[in-house]
Design an enzyme around this catalytic site. Structure first.
Site, PDB file in Angstrom:
ATOM      1  N   GLU A   1      -2.071 -13.243   1.142  1.00 22.52           N
ATOM      2  CA  GLU A   1      -0.933 -12.576   1.833  1.00 22.52           C
ATOM      3  C   GLU A   1      -1.787 -11.340   2.778  1.00 22.52           C
ATOM      4  O   GLU A   1      -2.219 -10.650   2.412  1.00 22.52           O
ATOM      5  CB  GLU A   1       0.019 -12.014   0.948  1.00 22.52           C
ATOM      6  CG  GLU A   1       1.193 -11.587   1.900  1.00 22.52           C
ATOM      7  CD  GLU A   1       2.340 -10.889   0.656  1.00 22.52           C
ATOM      8  OE1 GLU A   1       3.391 -10.430   1.387  1.00 22.52           O
ATOM      9  OE2 GLU A   1       1.833 -10.737  -0.584  1.00 22.52           O
TER      10      GLU A   1
ATOM     11  N   LYS B   1       7.491 -15.339   5.729  1.00 21.11           N
ATOM     12  CA  LYS B   1       8.112 -15.138   4.369  1.00 21.11           C
ATOM     13  C   LYS B   1       9.686 -15.071   4.388  1.00 21.11           C
ATOM     14  O   LYS B   1      10.167 -14.266   5.155  1.00 21.11           O
ATOM     15  CB  LYS B   1       7.544 -13.831   3.859  1.00 21.11           C
ATOM     16  CG  LYS B   1       7.360 -13.417   2.571  1.00 21.11           C
ATOM     17  CD  LYS B   1       6.692 -12.195   2.208  1.00 21.11           C
ATOM     18  CE  LYS B   1       6.694 -11.654   0.800  1.00 21.11           C
ATOM     19  NZ  LYS B   1       5.877 -10.533   0.286  1.00 21.11           N
TER      20      LYS B   1
ATOM     21  N   CYS C   1       3.965 -14.990  -1.954  1.00 17.33           N
ATOM     22  CA  CYS C   1       4.304 -13.969  -2.877  1.00 17.33           C
ATOM     23  C   CYS C   1       5.722 -13.961  -3.487  1.00 17.33           C
ATOM     24  O   CYS C   1       5.918 -14.673  -4.292  1.00 17.33           O
ATOM     25  CB  CYS C   1       4.026 -12.459  -2.404  1.00 17.33           C
ATOM     26  SG  CYS C   1       3.458 -11.509  -3.642  1.00 17.33           S
TER      27      CYS C   1
ATOM     28  N   SER D   1     -15.643  19.065 -18.684  1.00 20.17           N
ATOM     29  CA  SER D   1     -15.046  20.271 -19.567  1.00 20.17           C
ATOM     30  C   SER D   1     -15.383  20.132 -20.975  1.00 20.17           C
ATOM     31  O   SER D   1     -15.400  21.052 -21.663  1.00 20.17           O
ATOM     32  CB  SER D   1     -13.603  20.285 -19.420  1.00 20.17           C
ATOM     33  OG  SER D   1     -13.155  19.424 -20.212  1.00 20.17           O
TER      34      SER D   1
ATOM     35  N   ASN E   1      -4.343  30.248 -14.961  1.00 18.48           N
ATOM     36  CA  ASN E   1      -4.482  29.481 -13.796  1.00 18.48           C
ATOM     37  C   ASN E   1      -5.588  29.818 -12.973  1.00 18.48           C
ATOM     38  O   ASN E   1      -5.929  29.101 -12.139  1.00 18.48           O
ATOM     39  CB  ASN E   1      -2.996  29.586 -13.219  1.00 18.48           C
ATOM     40  CG  ASN E   1      -2.009  28.824 -13.857  1.00 18.48           C
ATOM     41  OD1 ASN E   1      -2.150  27.822 -14.917  1.00 18.48           O
ATOM     42  ND2 ASN E   1      -0.680  29.356 -13.559  1.00 18.48           N
TER      43      ASN E   1
ATOM     44  N   GLU F   1       0.251  14.764 -18.435  1.00 18.42           N
ATOM     45  CA  GLU F   1       0.011  16.081 -18.114  1.00 18.42           C
ATOM     46  C   GLU F   1       0.635  16.172 -16.646  1.00 18.42           C
ATOM     47  O   GLU F   1       1.663  17.121 -16.426  1.00 18.42           O
ATOM     48  CB  GLU F   1      -1.372  16.438 -17.796  1.00 18.42           C
ATOM     49  CG  GLU F   1      -2.070  16.429 -19.378  1.00 18.42           C
ATOM     50  CD  GLU F   1      -3.384  16.870 -19.174  1.00 18.42           C
ATOM     51  OE1 GLU F   1      -3.950  16.994 -20.220  1.00 18.42           O
ATOM     52  OE2 GLU F   1      -4.122  16.391 -18.230  1.00 18.42           O
TER      53      GLU F   1
END
EC number: 6.3.5.1
Length: 543
Positions: free
Chosen positions: A45, A113, A149, A292, A373, A402
């Site tokens: 597509e 479509k 689709c 880290s 921070n 997070e």
């Protein structure tokens, strides 16, 4: 007995590169003819524009470029092969999502479509008008019905094509990946084929485009819904399907069938593919990232190396006084294991300089997350400086858990151009890390086993601020993917205080997510294209 060779062109177009996509299509048809004896080649597509082209579709020159590309294809595509390829087009003042048919230098017809999705990541009604007619074309004795689709997912166009005489259904797709999507697709194919008693050929695109990633898995099922051919996931290529006419019906013959992937393997490949295409298609030399010694950066490093190779990945450890010795050791060990460039840049002098500058401003206040921070923001400054100097994209490493609750620092650990883990819950981070180590050593075992910590304060653990990740992720999945209210989540068995704390954090941190880097979407409801909430609002999450 007649036969017919159809080739599924499972390829990775570049959005906006219409001339380049056309050239790759011309070459693919030539290759399909030479290597497989193709009678028909079917592309995905919107292949010529790439998917999704978004507001490029509103550019006045889009139609001109498409016309030029189609003219070049008509002149250069090898003869005696029917090419079915997707592209957008304006017809009588309206835009359409089209499938065009090219044969022996002539564009024969176009199919528009009929069902335009407008949910999750899809926004097709912004750009396209709805097609009204089915299209069935006869080629070498076979009546081919075209679909694009969502036509297949809806089902009505499938039945219309059958009623109009189709003997084989061909569907062009740009179906984005999310977890469990490959299995959903195959079940849909089996269902639709069995409903109408016709074989279905399903050609999907592959590769990453911004936050979307496409897994391929092009397939063919017979008229009973039995899988006959399944192309490899996560690999571009040409996959032949051989049809034989038996008893007046076209029957696909058994061909290559890709074995099913484990859930962890499928998700990991999605992250690798999304990162690789984002970096390569954007023209970056490679990536730089903070390492880290924690699980998120460790998994991100493994993904980056698998996507780009170790020579294109630079890892930087930026320790502060709260960084544990084992974090330093594990980061260095992983860099050695994976063979990446590695540096240690201590941030204590930077933090001290900032605090000295702010001492008068902060007089009379207590230490809080501001100082935490500041550490993260010093790291972000260093990574962006390396990025600017060396032309490397910063790969940030926060996971979906997070990002959902805002457990991340703006202009600090959120600094970056792309985040491979943006849509991966923390519990899945651990699953992926363990799975990756079954393939080859990539992540020190101690990184996986130790409790997660941001290491921005003495003896800090994530569980000091958040529920355990098993509980947190379960609440988040219900709230984000399931759109459940806080009270409904509580009724399903979760602690009232935990639920309200989590959902309020999710709602309050929308402003952070708006400023976060783009990342691979791998769940049914990723932050970004398909979860659009107002930043400022008075909505109450209870009901």
């Amino acid at each position: 007995m007649q036969d017919l060779t159809l080739v599924m062109a499972q390829l990775d177009p570049l959005v906006g590169d219409i001339p380049g996509n056309a050239d790759r299509a011309i070459e693919a048809v030539r290759e399909a003819r030479i290597e497989h004896g193709a009678d028909i080649v079917v592309f995905p597509e919107l292949y010529l524009s790439g998917y999704p082209p978004e507001d490029l579709l509103l550019r006045p020159s889009m139609e001109t470029r498409l016309r030029e590309a189609r003219s070049r294809m008509a002149a250069k595509v090898v003869r005696d092969v029917l090419v079915i390829i997707g592209y957008p087009g304006r017809r009588e003042g309206n835009g359409y999502n089209l499938a065009g048919l090219l044969y022996n230098g002539e564009w024969l017809d176009e199919y528009a479509k009929q069902v335009l999705p407008n949910y999750q990541v899809f926004d097709e009604r912004r750009y396209f008008a709805t097609g009204e007619q089915s299209l069935v074309i006869e080629h070498k004795g076979a009546k081919l019905g075209l679909l694009i689709c969502e036509d297949l997912w809806d089902g009505a166009p499938v039945r219309k094509a059958r009623d109009d005489g189709a003997e084989i259904l061909l569907t062009l797709n740009a179906s984005p990946y999310h977890q469990d999507k490959p299995g959903e697709r195959l079940r849909l194919l089996e269902q639709r084929a069995a409903e109408v008693g016709l074989p279905v050929v399903y050609v999907n695109t592959i590769g990453g485009q911004d936050e979307l990633v496409f897994d391929g898995g092009s397939a063919c099922v017979d008229g009973s819904g039995v899988l006959r051919v399944l192309a490899p996931y996560w690999q571009a290529g040409l996959m032949p399907v051989q049809f034989v006419q038996e008893g007046g019906r076209w029957v696909p013959q058994e061909g290559e069938i890709e074995p099913p992937e484990e859930p962890e393997e499928s998700l990991y490949c999605a992250l690798v593919s999304g990162l690789r295409d984002y970096v390569n298609k954007s023209g970056f030399d490679g990536v730089v990232m903070g390492l880290s010694g924690g699980i998120d950066s460790a998994l991100s490093l493994a993904i980056a190396v698998d996507a780009l190779g170790p020579q294109r990945v630079q890892a930087v450890m930026m320790p502060y006084r709260y960084t544990a010795d084992i974090s330093r050791e594990d980061a260095a060990e992983q860099a050695r294991m994976l063979g990446v460039g590695y540096q240690v840049l201590p941030i204590e002098p930077m933090v001290d300089a900032f605090m000295a500058t702010l001492v008068e401003t902060f007089a009379g206040t207590q230490r809080d997350t501001t100082e935490e921070n500041l550490q993260s923001r010093c790291r972000g400054v260093l990574l962006m400086a390396i990025s600017n100097k060396k032309g490397l994209m910063v790969l940030t490493t926060g996971n979906k858990s997070e990002m959902a609750v805002g457990y991340a620092t703006l202009y600090g650990d959120m600094v970056g151009g792309f985040n491979a883990l943006k849509d991966v819950y923390k519990t899945w981070v651990y699953r992926l890390a363990r799975w990756r180590n079954t393939q080859s050593p990539a992540i020190p075992e101690r990184v996986i086993e130790r409790p997660p910590s941001a290491e921005l304060a003495p003896d800090q653990k994530d569980s000091d601020s958040l529920p355990d990740y098993d509980v947190l992720d379960a609440i988040l999945m219900r709230y984000i993917e399931g759109d459940m209210s806080a009270e409904a989540i509580i009724e399903s068995g979760y602690d009232r205080d935990d639920v309200y704390r989590v959902v309020q954090l999710v709602d309050r941190c929308e402003y952070k997510r708006r400023q976060a880097p783009v990342g691979v979407r791998v769940t049914p409801r990723g932050f970004g294209r398909d979860r659009r909430y107002p930043i400022v609002n008075g909505w109450q999450p209870g009901e």
